[in-house]
Design a protein around this motif. Structure first.
Motif, PDB file in Angstrom:
ATOM      1  N   ILE A 175      92.288  27.795-104.879  1.00 37.24           N
ATOM      2  CA  ILE A 175      92.685  28.228-103.708  1.00 37.24           C
ATOM      3  C   ILE A 175      93.984  28.867-104.095  1.00 37.24           C
ATOM      4  O   ILE A 175      94.911  27.971-104.571  1.00 37.24           O
ATOM      5  N   VAL A 176      94.339  30.156-104.004  1.00 40.12           N
ATOM      6  CA  VAL A 176      95.551  30.702-103.933  1.00 40.12           C
ATOM      7  C   VAL A 176      96.280  31.059-102.813  1.00 40.12           C
ATOM      8  O   VAL A 176      95.818  31.681-101.994  1.00 40.12           O
ATOM      9  N   ASN A 177      97.447  30.452-102.629  1.00 42.17           N
ATOM     10  CA  ASN A 177      98.378  30.460-101.428  1.00 42.17           C
ATOM     11  C   ASN A 177      99.713  31.175-101.968  1.00 42.17           C
ATOM     12  O   ASN A 177     100.712  30.351-101.989  1.00 42.17           O
ATOM     13  N   SER A 199     104.138  42.150-107.222  1.00 44.81           N
ATOM     14  CA  SER A 199     102.459  41.755-107.754  1.00 44.81           C
ATOM     15  C   SER A 199     102.446  41.288-109.129  1.00 44.81           C
ATOM     16  O   SER A 199     101.621  40.399-109.208  1.00 44.81           O
ATOM     17  N   GLU A 200     103.224  41.822-110.021  1.00 43.46           N
ATOM     18  CA  GLU A 200     103.141  41.516-111.231  1.00 43.46           C
ATOM     19  C   GLU A 200     103.569  39.771-111.528  1.00 43.46           C
ATOM     20  O   GLU A 200     102.875  39.263-112.150  1.00 43.46           O
ATOM     21  N   GLU A 201     104.656  39.533-110.899  1.00 42.27           N
ATOM     22  CA  GLU A 201     104.958  38.193-110.930  1.00 42.27           C
ATOM     23  C   GLU A 201     103.880  37.298-110.065  1.00 42.27           C
ATOM     24  O   GLU A 201     103.582  36.219-110.788  1.00 42.27           O
ATOM     25  N   ALA A 202     103.283  37.779-109.165  1.00 46.71           N
ATOM     26  CA  ALA A 202     102.306  37.067-108.429  1.00 46.71           C
ATOM     27  C   ALA A 202     101.031  36.669-109.543  1.00 46.71           C
ATOM     28  O   ALA A 202     100.499  35.735-109.289  1.00 46.71           O
ATOM     29  N   ALA A 207      97.430  33.740-112.998  1.00 46.46           N
ATOM     30  CA  ALA A 207      96.595  33.655-114.109  1.00 46.46           C
ATOM     31  C   ALA A 207      97.162  32.340-114.866  1.00 46.46           C
ATOM     32  O   ALA A 207      96.102  31.783-115.758  1.00 46.46           O
ATOM     33  N   LYS A 208      98.201  32.070-114.919  1.00 50.16           N
ATOM     34  CA  LYS A 208      98.803  30.539-115.540  1.00 50.16           C
ATOM     35  C   LYS A 208      97.956  29.562-114.845  1.00 50.16           C
ATOM     36  O   LYS A 208      97.387  28.644-115.615  1.00 50.16           O
ATOM     37  N   GLY A 209      98.078  29.754-113.695  1.00 54.00           N
ATOM     38  CA  GLY A 209      97.300  28.511-112.825  1.00 54.00           C
ATOM     39  C   GLY A 209      95.937  28.365-113.076  1.00 54.00           C
ATOM     40  O   GLY A 209      95.363  27.182-113.211  1.00 54.00           O
ATOM     41  N   ALA A 211      94.244  29.629-115.736  1.00 58.48           N
ATOM     42  CA  ALA A 211      94.061  28.863-117.264  1.00 58.48           C
ATOM     43  C   ALA A 211      94.065  27.361-117.072  1.00 58.48           C
ATOM     44  O   ALA A 211      93.357  26.911-117.998  1.00 58.48           O
ATOM     45  N   LYS A 212      94.961  26.702-116.257  1.00 60.86           N
ATOM     46  CA  LYS A 212      95.155  25.513-116.269  1.00 60.86           C
ATOM     47  C   LYS A 212      93.948  24.608-115.487  1.00 60.86           C
ATOM     48  O   LYS A 212      93.807  23.461-115.634  1.00 60.86           O
ATOM     49  N   GLY A 213      93.341  25.441-114.537  1.00 61.57           N
ATOM     50  CA  GLY A 213      92.250  25.074-113.762  1.00 61.57           C
ATOM     51  C   GLY A 213      92.541  24.164-112.476  1.00 61.57           C
ATOM     52  O   GLY A 213      92.024  23.539-112.221  1.00 61.57           O
ATOM     53  N   THR A 214      93.906  24.617-112.222  1.00 63.35           N
ATOM     54  CA  THR A 214      94.633  23.878-110.913  1.00 63.35           C
ATOM     55  C   THR A 214      93.926  24.391-109.889  1.00 63.35           C
ATOM     56  O   THR A 214      93.295  25.413-109.650  1.00 63.35           O
ATOM     57  N   PHE A 215      93.479  23.336-108.555  1.00 61.19           N
ATOM     58  CA  PHE A 215      92.858  23.675-107.425  1.00 61.19           C
ATOM     59  C   PHE A 215      93.619  24.572-106.673  1.00 61.19           C
ATOM     60  O   PHE A 215      93.177  25.587-106.168  1.00 61.19           O
TER      61      PHE A 215
END
Length: 250
Positions: A175-177, A199-202, A207-209, A211-215
């Protein structure tokens, strides 16, 4: 093997910026949105790497057709990012069922339609990653965002409930908040937007999250801290703060 990503709501804003970022990360990307012209323009800038699949996610039959077309033409979808959504401020004085229905149809039911379509294939393959773009406004009721916040809260609960079930089948869900992101949707806001990011920072953070598989990917950190603090307060203190967010009386 090159991975395939499908991104809805990718004609502008976070969806488009994330498509750009994933292309740099080596993905081939299928882009979907209602604006076919914007998608075609984006694809022209990345020949051979982008598949264009115009889509209104509120049409379940169209969602299924697009999913089938992507898998037949580009390959199995490794990452599905559902970012299609709309935002309209509403207030007690002009609260309307029609507006509520419209936002739920797009933000919640449109996302659910996409999830219904991709989950069986990913479960059968025992791999895949689904990401749903919600908002920090799903954490707490904020004046002017009664309906929008409710749609994002629904997405948060949906993804949290599905996480252990999908995990059992080898499928990830995130989930992306985001807080305030500079997009065409937020450009119409007539109030201060603290901790605004581009938008680019977001896209980089997402993308980094992923790649880590973060919930949960929640950002920027200052907004995440503020909204979690507000959510943790007793109602009396929370309302004391949210009253300050009321628009001036008309």
């Amino acid at each position: 093997m090159t991975k395939i990503a499908w991104i809805t709501g990718s004609s502008s804003g976070i969806g488009r910026a994330l498509a750009e970022r994933l292309l740099r990360d080596g993905y081939r990307v299928a882009v979907s949105a209602r604006s076919a012209d914007a998608l075609a323009e984006f694809a022209t800038s990345h020949p051979g790497l982008v598949g264009v699949y115009p889509l209104d996610v509120t049409d379940p039959d169209a969602v299924k057709r697009v999913f089938t077309a992507i898998e037949n033409e580009m390959g199995a979808i490794d990452l599905a990012v559902f970012a299609a959504g709309s935002y309209t401020r509403d207030y007690a004085e002009d609260f309307a069922l029609s507006r509520t229905r419209q936002m739920f149809d797009l933000n919640v039911l449109g996302t659910a339609s996409c999830m219904e379509t991709v989950m069986p294939a990913m479960i059968a393959r025992r791999r895949g990653h689904i990401a749903v773009v919600a908002s920090v406004s799903g954490y707490v009721g904020l004046p002017g965002a009664a309906t929008y916040g409710a749609t994002k809260a629904a997405l948060n609960v949906m993804c949290e409930a599905l996480y252990p079930e999908l995990e059992r089948h080898g499928v990830k869900i995130t989930i992306v908040n985001p807080g305030f992101v500079d997009t065409p949707l937020t450009e119409k806001n007539d109030f201060p937007m603290p901790f605004l990011v581009s938008s680019e920072e977001a896209a980089d953070t997402i993308a980094k999250g992923l790649a880590k598989g973060t919930f949960e990917i929640i950002f920027p950190w200052k907004m995440a801290l503020a909204i979690r603090f507000l959510h943790a307060l007793p109602h009396s203190l929370r309302f004391a703060l949210t009253r300050r967010m009321l628009r001036p009386k008309q």
